[in-house]
Design a protein around this motif. Structure first.
Motif, PDB file in Angstrom:
ATOM      1  N   UNK A 268       0.827  -1.209   0.000  1.00 13.16           N
ATOM      2  CA  UNK A 268       0.000   0.000   0.000  1.00 13.16           C
ATOM      3  C   UNK A 268       0.863   1.260   0.000  1.00 13.16           C
ATOM      4  N   UNK A 269       1.936   1.267   0.793  1.00 11.50           N
ATOM      5  CA  UNK A 269       2.825   2.429   0.824  1.00 11.50           C
ATOM      6  C   UNK A 269       3.527   2.618  -0.522  1.00 11.50           C
ATOM      7  N   UNK A 270       4.026   1.515  -1.085  1.00 11.00           N
ATOM      8  CA  UNK A 270       4.705   1.615  -2.378  1.00 11.00           C
ATOM      9  C   UNK A 270       3.749   2.105  -3.455  1.00 11.00           C
ATOM     10  N   UNK A 271       2.515   1.592  -3.442  1.00  8.55           N
ATOM     11  CA  UNK A 271       1.527   2.019  -4.431  1.00  8.55           C
ATOM     12  C   UNK A 271       1.175   3.490  -4.257  1.00  8.55           C
ATOM     13  N   UNK A 272       1.005   3.927  -3.001  1.00 11.04           N
ATOM     14  CA  UNK A 272       0.661   5.326  -2.752  1.00 11.04           C
ATOM     15  C   UNK A 272       1.784   6.263  -3.193  1.00 11.04           C
ATOM     16  N   UNK A 273       3.023   5.881  -2.913  1.00  8.88           N
ATOM     17  CA  UNK A 273       4.154   6.733  -3.282  1.00  8.88           C
ATOM     18  C   UNK A 273       4.342   6.797  -4.793  1.00  8.88           C
ATOM     19  N   UNK A 274       4.236   5.652  -5.465  1.00  8.25           N
ATOM     20  CA  UNK A 274       4.403   5.655  -6.924  1.00  8.25           C
ATOM     21  C   UNK A 274       3.240   6.370  -7.610  1.00  8.25           C
ATOM     22  N   UNK A 275       2.020   6.246  -7.056  1.00  7.04           N
ATOM     23  CA  UNK A 275       0.876   6.946  -7.644  1.00  7.04           C
ATOM     24  C   UNK A 275       1.018   8.459  -7.533  1.00  7.04           C
ATOM     25  N   UNK A 276       1.823   8.919  -6.563  1.00  7.15           N
ATOM     26  CA  UNK A 276       2.040  10.361  -6.403  1.00  7.15           C
ATOM     27  C   UNK A 276       3.131  10.890  -7.321  1.00  7.15           C
ATOM     28  N   UNK A 277       3.727  10.011  -8.132  1.00  8.03           N
ATOM     29  CA  UNK A 277       4.750  10.444  -9.078  1.00  8.03           C
ATOM     30  C   UNK A 277       6.158  10.046  -8.707  1.00  8.03           C
ATOM     31  N   UNK A 278       6.337   9.342  -7.579  1.00  4.99           N
ATOM     32  CA  UNK A 278       7.665   8.896  -7.167  1.00  4.99           C
ATOM     33  C   UNK A 278       8.090   7.694  -7.997  1.00  4.99           C
ATOM     34  N   UNK A 279       9.358   7.599  -8.303  1.00  2.00           N
ATOM     35  CA  UNK A 279       9.861   6.448  -9.054  1.00  2.00           C
ATOM     36  C   UNK A 279       9.779   5.189  -8.199  1.00  2.00           C
ATOM     37  N   UNK A 280       9.750   4.033  -8.857  1.00  3.41           N
ATOM     38  CA  UNK A 280       9.621   2.761  -8.138  1.00  3.41           C
ATOM     39  C   UNK A 280      10.809   2.527  -7.209  1.00  3.41           C
ATOM     40  N   UNK A 281      12.013   2.861  -7.653  1.00  4.13           N
ATOM     41  CA  UNK A 281      13.193   2.656  -6.813  1.00  4.13           C
ATOM     42  C   UNK A 281      13.159   3.560  -5.577  1.00  4.13           C
ATOM     43  N   UNK A 282      12.750   4.813  -5.766  1.00  5.46           N
ATOM     44  CA  UNK A 282      12.672   5.734  -4.631  1.00  5.46           C
ATOM     45  C   UNK A 282      11.588   5.298  -3.643  1.00  5.46           C
TER      46      UNK A 282
END
Length: 315
Positions: A268-282
């Motif tokens: 959920x955290x990874x999905x939320x961060x990537x959905x906000x425009x963050x790269x997958x690695x970050x």
């Protein structure tokens, strides 16, 4: 001739299997996603290894503060004064136990046993846990409602389908007919006891302040851990945005009964961060750092504290 006890034992076992099955399914799904996106996970680990140590220290301090905040909220949920040092130690041990059993069972069992050892009856102890859980959920919802307008467009709700509307109506109908269910009187008595404890706690301003202040501090400190990690790995997100993403992700992950949100919270955290425009690695580096500070590093010391409390009959 088969006795009733012989029939009910296998039935109880079958009912106990489903949380383990759901937990295993979520963990397998998380492992599959980690394997599929292993390059991003590996890159995130490398990025975390060279992160800003000062911000990571801030995150570690905030993580340690969550146990004191949990202890404050638990003290506020009961009228009797609890031993402060043992209460904080019990919260530390409960956080470790929570990573071993699904859906908060570990933390609930540790806290229930601690309150009973402090002289509270089993019913009152269970009500105190329910009061604390209710205040924690209310605080998260209030923070979500306050932060969402401050970060417009960050959270995107999915479109509501007719199927979802039908399910919601079905749940409403079930709730309406619950009085006809044999279990309803028992649930109503438990709910009445919890409401009575809530009124008693709020009749004492100091206890009410401890309950709500501890619940607010607990959620805010967990958000601060993630904010510190995102600052350490130089994610281009404002602190309020990270806090909102954490609250939304942790609330969604609470619906899946995995130990300590393992797998469900990470995804959920990874999905939320990537959905906000963050790269997958970050995003992977932020999630790994958050988990390192809140779960993996405190796990072994927490289990050792749990063993000491059991040995000293504090649990």
């Amino acid at each position: 001739m088969t006795s009733t006890a012989e029939l009910t034992v296998p039935l109880g076992r079958r009912r106990a299997y489903w949380p383990a099955v759901v937990c295993l399914a979520v963990l397998l799904g998380a492992l599959y996603l980690a394997h599929r996106h292993w390059a991003a996970v590996e890159s995130g680990a490398v990025r975390l290894a060279v992160a800003d140590q000062g911000w990571l220290l801030v995150g570690a301090t905030a993580a340690a503060g969550t146990w004191a905040a949990s202890a404050l909220a638990q003290q506020g949920a009961v009228l009797r004064r609890l031993p402060g040092a043992r209460l904080v130690a019990a919260q530390f041990a409960a956080s470790a136990a929570n990573h071993l059993l699904p859906a908060g069972v570990g933390a609930g069992a540790v806290n229930l046993r601690f309150l009973m050892r402090c002289g509270l009856p089993a019913g009152r102890s269970a009500s105190a846990l329910a009061v604390k859980a209710t205040s924690g959920a209310a605080v998260r919802l209030a923070l979500l409602a306050l932060l969402t307008p401050a970060c417009p467009g960050l959270l995107r709700l999915p479109p509501v389908s007719p199927v979802a509307v039908a399910v919601a109506l079905g749940v409403a109908v079930l709730v309406a007919v619950l009085p006809a269910v044999p279990l309803w009187p028992r649930c109503r008595r438990a709910l009445t006891a919890v409401l009575a404890d809530i009124r008693a706690v709020h009749a004492c301003p100091a206890r009410a302040a401890a309950l709500w202040g501890g619940s607010l501090a607990f959620a805010a400190l967990h958000a601060l851990v993630l904010i510190s990690v995102t600052q350490a790995v130089a994610l281009p997100l404002a602190p309020l945005q990270v806090a909102l993403l954490y609250l939304a992700a942790s609330s969604a992950a609470a619906l899946l009964p995995t130990p300590g949100g393992l797998g469900s919270l990470d995804a959920a955290l990874a999905l939320a961060l990537t959905a906000s425009g963050t790269s997958a690695a970050a995003a992977a580096s932020a999630v790994l750092g958050y988990r390192l500070l809140t779960m993996w590093l405190p796990l072994l010391p927490g289990l050792l504290v749990l063993g000491v409390l059991v040995r000293r009959k504090a649990l």
